[in-house]
Write a protein that holds these residues in place. Structure first.
Motif, short mmCIF file in Angstrom:
data_model
loop_
_atom_site.label_atom_id
_atom_site.label_comp_id
_atom_site.label_asym_id
_atom_site.label_seq_id
_atom_site.Cartn_x
_atom_site.Cartn_y
_atom_site.Cartn_z
N ALA A 68 -10.36 -1.96 -7.06
CA ALA A 68 -10.63 -2.94 -6.00
C ALA A 68 -9.59 -2.83 -4.89
CB ALA A 68 -10.65 -4.35 -6.58
N GLY A 69 -8.32 -2.70 -5.26
CA GLY A 69 -7.27 -2.59 -4.26
C GLY A 69 -7.40 -1.34 -3.42
N THR A 70 -7.76 -0.22 -4.06
CA THR A 70 -7.92 1.03 -3.33
C THR A 70 -9.07 0.94 -2.34
OG1 THR A 70 -7.07 2.28 -5.22
CG2 THR A 70 -8.32 3.50 -3.58
N VAL A 71 -10.19 0.35 -2.76
CA VAL A 71 -11.34 0.21 -1.88
C VAL A 71 -10.98 -0.64 -0.66
CG1 VAL A 71 -13.63 -0.82 -1.66
CG2 VAL A 71 -13.10 0.58 -3.65
N GLY B 157 -0.61 -1.31 -10.87
CA GLY B 157 0.43 -0.38 -11.26
C GLY B 157 1.40 -0.97 -12.26
N TYR B 158 1.60 -2.30 -12.16
CA TYR B 158 2.50 -2.97 -13.10
C TYR B 158 1.84 -3.18 -14.46
CZ TYR B 158 5.28 -6.69 -15.19
OH TYR B 158 6.02 -7.46 -16.06
N LEU B 159 0.53 -3.47 -14.46
CA LEU B 159 -0.16 -3.82 -15.70
C LEU B 159 -0.61 -2.62 -16.52
CD1 LEU B 159 -2.43 -6.77 -14.47
CD2 LEU B 159 -0.31 -6.92 -15.79
N ILE B 160 -0.90 -1.50 -15.85
CA ILE B 160 -1.40 -0.34 -16.58
C ILE B 160 -0.34 0.16 -17.57
CG2 ILE B 160 -2.03 2.10 -16.33
CD1 ILE B 160 -3.47 1.35 -13.79
N PRO B 161 -0.72 0.42 -18.80
CA PRO B 161 0.24 0.91 -19.80
C PRO B 161 1.02 2.12 -19.29
CG PRO B 161 -1.84 0.38 -20.84
CD PRO B 161 -2.07 0.27 -19.36
N ARG B 162 2.27 2.18 -19.66
CA ARG B 162 3.17 3.21 -19.13
C ARG B 162 3.02 4.53 -19.88
NH1 ARG B 162 3.00 -0.02 -15.60
NH2 ARG B 162 4.78 -1.11 -14.69
N ARG B 163 1.94 5.20 -19.59
CA ARG B 163 1.74 6.54 -20.13
C ARG B 163 1.86 7.52 -18.97
NH1 ARG B 163 -3.50 5.59 -24.10
NH2 ARG B 163 -2.50 4.04 -25.48
N SER C 135 -1.68 5.52 -5.14
CA SER C 135 -0.89 4.65 -4.26
C SER C 135 -0.35 5.42 -3.07
CB SER C 135 0.27 4.02 -5.04
OG SER C 135 -0.22 3.25 -6.12
N ALA C 136 0.16 6.62 -3.31
CA ALA C 136 0.71 7.42 -2.22
C ALA C 136 -0.36 7.79 -1.20
CB ALA C 136 1.37 8.67 -2.78
N ALA C 137 -1.55 8.18 -1.70
CA ALA C 137 -2.63 8.58 -0.79
C ALA C 137 -3.09 7.41 0.07
CB ALA C 137 -3.81 9.14 -1.59
N VAL C 138 -3.31 6.26 -0.57
CA VAL C 138 -3.76 5.10 0.19
C VAL C 138 -2.67 4.63 1.15
CG1 VAL C 138 -4.56 2.72 0.03
CG2 VAL C 138 -5.34 4.39 -1.63
N ALA C 139 -1.41 4.72 0.71
CA ALA C 139 -0.30 4.30 1.58
C ALA C 139 -0.24 5.16 2.83
CB ALA C 139 1.02 4.37 0.82
N LEU C 140 -0.38 6.47 2.67
CA LEU C 140 -0.33 7.37 3.82
C LEU C 140 -1.49 7.10 4.77
CD1 LEU C 140 0.74 10.72 2.15
CD2 LEU C 140 2.11 9.29 3.67
N CYS C 141 -2.69 6.93 4.20
CA CYS C 141 -3.87 6.67 5.04
C CYS C 141 -3.73 5.35 5.77
CB CYS C 141 -5.13 6.67 4.18
SG CYS C 141 -5.62 8.29 3.56
N TRP C 142 -3.33 4.32 5.05
CA TRP C 142 -3.28 2.99 5.65
C TRP C 142 -2.16 2.87 6.68
CZ3 TRP C 142 -0.04 -1.55 4.84
CH2 TRP C 142 -0.59 -2.69 5.44
N ILE C 143 -0.96 3.27 6.31
CA ILE C 143 0.17 3.12 7.22
C ILE C 143 0.01 4.02 8.44
CG2 ILE C 143 2.65 3.46 7.48
CD1 ILE C 143 2.94 2.69 4.54
#
Length: 215
Positions: A22-25, A65-71, A82-90
């Motif tokens: 949902a956040g990515t969309v 990112g905080y809730l997903i199990p740390r695997r 996160s990096a891809a969306v951050a680059l596109c958005w910013i």
């Protein structure tokens, strides 16, 4: 009495991935909200909020990112997303907003004789200003659409007045005046020069510069 069965809540992992999606969309929607011209008035008003979409989307991505199990593979996927969306958005939203037009209230909301059309003018430009002139339908509810009439280039001329006359939008600028026929269905006809102007091969112009340019 039979015991009431309560459905188990979705596992934490499922909720986390749903938040991430949902956040990515929402964050990605921020890009076309800046770059795309929505034809339907309701769509433009609903979706043209890139900063809000980006802020909410990035908040959801951070929570996921905080809730997903740390695997390792999950961390890698979250990090790349996160990096891809951050680059596109910013980069995308910030750079596009520099050139994005803002509504110019002085010439917006001028209605035609029967009240079925009104003007919607945007003022934009990074160095030289320009006025993007649109008309929007007002009598078709959710089917109201916007149509681009043309642009007045602020490099050497300015928009002075808009008015309606016999089914045409009259655009008065410092370089001359043109009348643009506007049909009931929003069809934009060919501009014709009025008082003190010389026809241009495209839109009707004064000297070497057209009064009304294509946007």
């Amino acid at each position: 009495m039979s015991a009431t069965t309560i459905a188990p809540a979705p596992p934490r992992r499922t909720r986390s991935w749903a938040l991430l999606a949902a956040g990515t969309v929402l964050a990605v929607v921020a890009l076309p909200a800046v770059a795309y011209e929505y034809r339907y008035v309701w769509a433009d008003r609903l979706l043209d909020h890139p900063m809000a979409f980006g802020a909410i989307g990035w908040s959801l991505v951070a929570v996921a990112g905080y809730l997903i199990p740390r695997r390792t593979w999950q961390q890698l996927m979250v990090g790349l997303t996160s990096a891809a969306v951050a680059l596109c958005w910013i980069a995308g939203v910030w750079s596009l907003e520099i050139f994005q037009s803002a509504e110019f209230a002085g010439f917006s909301g001028i209605a035609n004789a029967d009240g079925t059309m009104q003007t919607h003018v945007l003022l934009g430009g990074f160095v030289d200003p320009y006025w993007e002139i649109r008309v929007e339908q007002t009598d078709r509810g959710l089917l109201n659409r916007r149509f681009t009439v043309g642009c007045v280039n602020g490099d050497g001329q300015s928009l002075q007045r808009l008015s309606w006359s016999d089914g045409s939008l009259v655009v008065d600028t410092s370089a001359g005046t043109v009348a643009v026929p506007v049909g009931e269905n929003g069809h934009i006809g060919r501009a014709r020069p009025l008082v003190g102007t010389t026809p241009d091969e495209d839109f009707g112009g004064n000297g070497n510069a057209p009064i009304l340019e294509s946007c």
